[in-house]
Design a protein around this motif. Structure first.
Motif, PDB file in Angstrom:
ATOM      1  N   ARG A  87     -10.365   0.376  -6.622  1.00  0.00           N
ATOM      2  CA  ARG A  87     -11.610   0.572  -6.290  1.00  0.00           C
ATOM      3  C   ARG A  87     -11.826   2.101  -6.761  1.00  0.00           C
ATOM      4  O   ARG A  87     -11.286   2.785  -7.211  1.00  0.00           O
ATOM      5  CB  ARG A  87     -12.081   0.283  -4.857  1.00  0.00           C
ATOM      6  CG  ARG A  87     -11.761  -1.232  -4.531  1.00  0.00           C
ATOM      7  CD  ARG A  87     -11.805  -1.399  -3.186  1.00  0.00           C
ATOM      8  NE  ARG A  87     -11.335  -2.854  -2.929  1.00  0.00           N
ATOM      9  CZ  ARG A  87     -10.145  -3.170  -2.476  1.00  0.00           C
ATOM     10  NH1 ARG A  87      -9.369  -2.243  -2.242  1.00  0.00           N
ATOM     11  NH2 ARG A  87      -9.858  -4.363  -2.306  1.00  0.00           N
ATOM     12  N   CYS A 113      -5.998   2.429  -5.403  1.00  0.00           N
ATOM     13  CA  CYS A 113      -6.029   1.400  -4.838  1.00  0.00           C
ATOM     14  C   CYS A 113      -6.806   0.180  -5.683  1.00  0.00           C
ATOM     15  O   CYS A 113      -7.082  -0.906  -5.511  1.00  0.00           O
ATOM     16  CB  CYS A 113      -6.767   1.315  -3.368  1.00  0.00           C
ATOM     17  SG  CYS A 113      -8.609   1.437  -3.502  1.00  0.00           S
ATOM     18  N   ASN A 157       0.967  -1.147   0.066  1.00  0.00           N
ATOM     19  CA  ASN A 157      -0.010  -0.118  -0.125  1.00  0.00           C
ATOM     20  C   ASN A 157       0.722   1.197   0.025  1.00  0.00           C
ATOM     21  O   ASN A 157       0.216   2.292   0.530  1.00  0.00           O
ATOM     22  CB  ASN A 157      -1.072   0.030   1.153  1.00  0.00           C
ATOM     23  CG  ASN A 157      -2.062  -0.979   1.073  1.00  0.00           C
ATOM     24  OD1 ASN A 157      -2.097  -1.724   0.293  1.00  0.00           O
ATOM     25  ND2 ASN A 157      -2.687  -1.364   2.330  1.00  0.00           N
ATOM     26  N   CYS A 198     -13.666   6.278  -3.019  1.00  0.00           N
ATOM     27  CA  CYS A 198     -12.772   6.067  -1.819  1.00  0.00           C
ATOM     28  C   CYS A 198     -12.891   7.630  -1.083  1.00  0.00           C
ATOM     29  O   CYS A 198     -12.768   8.778  -1.946  1.00  0.00           O
ATOM     30  CB  CYS A 198     -11.582   5.635  -1.846  1.00  0.00           C
ATOM     31  SG  CYS A 198     -11.169   3.788  -2.260  1.00  0.00           S
ATOM     32  N   CYS A 256      -9.946   5.199  -7.868  1.00  0.00           N
ATOM     33  CA  CYS A 256      -8.789   5.308  -6.702  1.00  0.00           C
ATOM     34  C   CYS A 256      -7.550   4.680  -7.223  1.00  0.00           C
ATOM     35  O   CYS A 256      -7.733   3.486  -7.858  1.00  0.00           O
ATOM     36  CB  CYS A 256      -9.064   4.886  -5.463  1.00  0.00           C
ATOM     37  SG  CYS A 256      -8.123   5.055  -4.072  1.00  0.00           S
ATOM     38  N   HIS A 308      -9.710   4.913   2.574  1.00  0.00           N
ATOM     39  CA  HIS A 308     -10.119   3.849   1.465  1.00  0.00           C
ATOM     40  C   HIS A 308     -11.451   3.308   1.806  1.00  0.00           C
ATOM     41  O   HIS A 308     -11.764   2.065   1.419  1.00  0.00           O
ATOM     42  CB  HIS A 308      -9.008   2.721   1.113  1.00  0.00           C
ATOM     43  CG  HIS A 308      -7.799   3.495   0.418  1.00  0.00           C
ATOM     44  ND1 HIS A 308      -7.866   3.914  -0.799  1.00  0.00           N
ATOM     45  CD2 HIS A 308      -6.878   4.199   0.972  1.00  0.00           C
ATOM     46  CE1 HIS A 308      -6.791   4.686  -1.060  1.00  0.00           C
ATOM     47  NE2 HIS A 308      -6.116   4.811   0.186  1.00  0.00           N
ATOM     48  N   GLU A 324      -7.439   3.141   8.494  1.00  0.00           N
ATOM     49  CA  GLU A 324      -7.424   3.425   6.945  1.00  0.00           C
ATOM     50  C   GLU A 324      -8.620   3.801   6.502  1.00  0.00           C
ATOM     51  O   GLU A 324      -9.261   3.243   5.372  1.00  0.00           O
ATOM     52  CB  GLU A 324      -6.836   2.231   6.102  1.00  0.00           C
ATOM     53  CG  GLU A 324      -5.340   1.855   6.264  1.00  0.00           C
ATOM     54  CD  GLU A 324      -4.419   2.908   5.786  1.00  0.00           C
ATOM     55  OE1 GLU A 324      -4.720   4.036   5.263  1.00  0.00           O
ATOM     56  OE2 GLU A 324      -3.195   2.483   5.882  1.00  0.00           O
ATOM     57  N   ARG A 360     -15.013   3.068   1.066  1.00  0.00           N
ATOM     58  CA  ARG A 360     -15.733   3.809  -0.236  1.00  0.00           C
ATOM     59  C   ARG A 360     -17.090   4.340   0.286  1.00  0.00           C
ATOM     60  O   ARG A 360     -17.933   3.873   0.800  1.00  0.00           O
ATOM     61  CB  ARG A 360     -16.165   2.502  -1.243  1.00  0.00           C
ATOM     62  CG  ARG A 360     -14.996   1.759  -1.716  1.00  0.00           C
ATOM     63  CD  ARG A 360     -15.286   0.340  -2.396  1.00  0.00           C
ATOM     64  NE  ARG A 360     -15.984   0.934  -3.770  1.00  0.00           N
ATOM     65  CZ  ARG A 360     -16.507   0.068  -4.485  1.00  0.00           C
ATOM     66  NH1 ARG A 360     -16.533  -1.235  -3.957  1.00  0.00           N
ATOM     67  NH2 ARG A 360     -16.809   0.469  -5.598  1.00  0.00           N
ATOM     68  N   GLU A 411     -10.433   9.099   0.110  1.00  0.00           N
ATOM     69  CA  GLU A 411      -9.306  10.038  -0.624  1.00  0.00           C
ATOM     70  C   GLU A 411      -9.652  10.656  -1.726  1.00  0.00           C
ATOM     71  O   GLU A 411      -8.980  11.557  -2.145  1.00  0.00           O
ATOM     72  CB  GLU A 411      -7.999   8.897  -0.639  1.00  0.00           C
ATOM     73  CG  GLU A 411      -6.868   9.436  -1.144  1.00  0.00           C
ATOM     74  CD  GLU A 411      -5.599   8.672  -0.780  1.00  0.00           C
ATOM     75  OE1 GLU A 411      -5.387   7.991   0.097  1.00  0.00           O
ATOM     76  OE2 GLU A 411      -4.995   8.183  -2.131  1.00  0.00           O
ATOM     77  N   THR A 412     -10.499   9.826  -2.644  1.00  0.00           N
ATOM     78  CA  THR A 412     -10.595  10.456  -4.056  1.00  0.00           C
ATOM     79  C   THR A 412     -11.565  11.909  -3.932  1.00  0.00           C
ATOM     80  O   THR A 412     -11.624  12.672  -4.868  1.00  0.00           O
ATOM     81  CB  THR A 412     -11.350   9.578  -4.945  1.00  0.00           C
ATOM     82  OG1 THR A 412     -12.856   9.395  -4.440  1.00  0.00           O
ATOM     83  CG2 THR A 412     -10.540   8.259  -5.063  1.00  0.00           C
TER      84      THR A 412
END
Ligand SMILES: [Zn+2]
Length: 301
Positions: free
Chosen positions: A179, A177, A85, A182, A175, A165, A162, A167, A184-185
């Protein structure tokens, strides 16, 4: 090199662009610091040599140290002993801890950088005195770490905290990762900057967008409203599970003051409770939290 007699703990923050080192005394105050570029384009072996070289240099400054703590994006796979990761992708799948340990004659600890941030803020920063601290990074990426009574909780699979991530929209943006949708996006710095540009604004930094909103620019203000709303929904999901005493914000976006007002209001709307008593606060250690937390990996809670 003159040894620093009071040096006890050594921490190294291995980032994608720079490697930072610190020596802390017994009172956990920094007594020496150094940094150098990562030069990640030169590959895995080069990074291992650079980190171990810096560790040897810090060891000469602090001969009485108990070991060396290292913080970096990603985490160690318990099953395979290799890193996963990490956004410094040449480190993924590599036995980073074993390779560093083989070059150093004191114990080496390796932990996720957001976990190191949370540990530092819980022990000596904005989370001090609280039982359960959720430390979050809002920067190039979105991460988090959990500290309970001064001790880091890395989790059974080293993925605790975490939330970046989670969703929150299965049809959302792609993303890294693999997927979609997330946290983060939506909440990373690049995500906020991208949303502003797509709304017709010029390409500018997250802090500039916040400044434009503060000056009354409608477009920036609307984008920031959306950002705060998503922050509220995403963080409320975490609070529903963990119910921490305090959430400490780090990373570049932690300087966006709306998060502590509009953002907090949004958390309160989404959390499964009739009120929000959780403190949501800015970090106290600034950019140093990560490297200080790495050094604390070897200190007793
Ligand atoms: Zn993701």
């Amino acid at each position: 090199v003159t040894p620093v007699a009071e040096g006890r703990y050594i921490g190294i923050d291995l980032g994608g662009s720079k490697i930072e080192g610190v020596v802390l005394d017994a009172a956990l105050a920094p007594v020496a610091r150094t940094r150098l570029p990562t030069e990640r384009e030169r590959g895995y072996q080069h990074i291992v040599e650079r980190v171990s070289g810096l560790a040897h240099e810090l060891r000469r400054l602090a001969p009485a140290c108990r070991g060396i703590g290292i913080g970096t994006p990603g985490s160690l796979s318990r099953a395979h002993g290799t890193l996963k990761n990490s956004n410094t992708v040449c480190l993924n799948g590599r036995p980073l801890l074993a390779d560093l340990q083989a070059r150093l004659d004191v114990p080496v600890w390796l932990e996720n950088d957001a976990n190191c941030f949370a540990l530092a803020e819980a022990r000596g920063g904005a989370g001090r005195g609280h039982r359960l601290v959720f430390g979050i990074i809002l920067g190039t990426g979105v991460g988090g770490g959990i500290v309970w009574n001064g001790a880091l909780w890395p989790g059974f699979q080293s993925i605790a905290g975490e939330w970046g991530h989670h969703r929150i929209d299965p049809g959302g943006p792609d993303c890294y990762c693999g997927r979609r949708g997330c946290v983060e996006t939506y909440l990373s710095g690049p995500a906020l900057e991208g949303a502003y540009a797509r709304a017709g604004g010029p390409r500018c930094s997250a802090s500039e967008i916040a400044a434009r909103a503060a000056r009354g620019e409608t477009r920036a203000s609307e984008i920031l409203d959306d950002y705060c709303e998503t922050f509220g929904r995403a963080l409320a999901n975490v609070i529903n599970v963990l119910d921490p005493d305090v959430v400490v914000l780090g990373g570049g976006l932690s300087n966006v003051s709306e998060l502590y007002g509009r953002g907090r209001d949004a958390v309160a709307r989404w959390v499964f409770n009739d009120e929000l008593r959780t403190a949501i606060v800015r970090n106290a250690l600034g950019d140093s939290a990560g490297v200080i937390g790495a050094a604390l990996l070897g200190a007793d809670p």
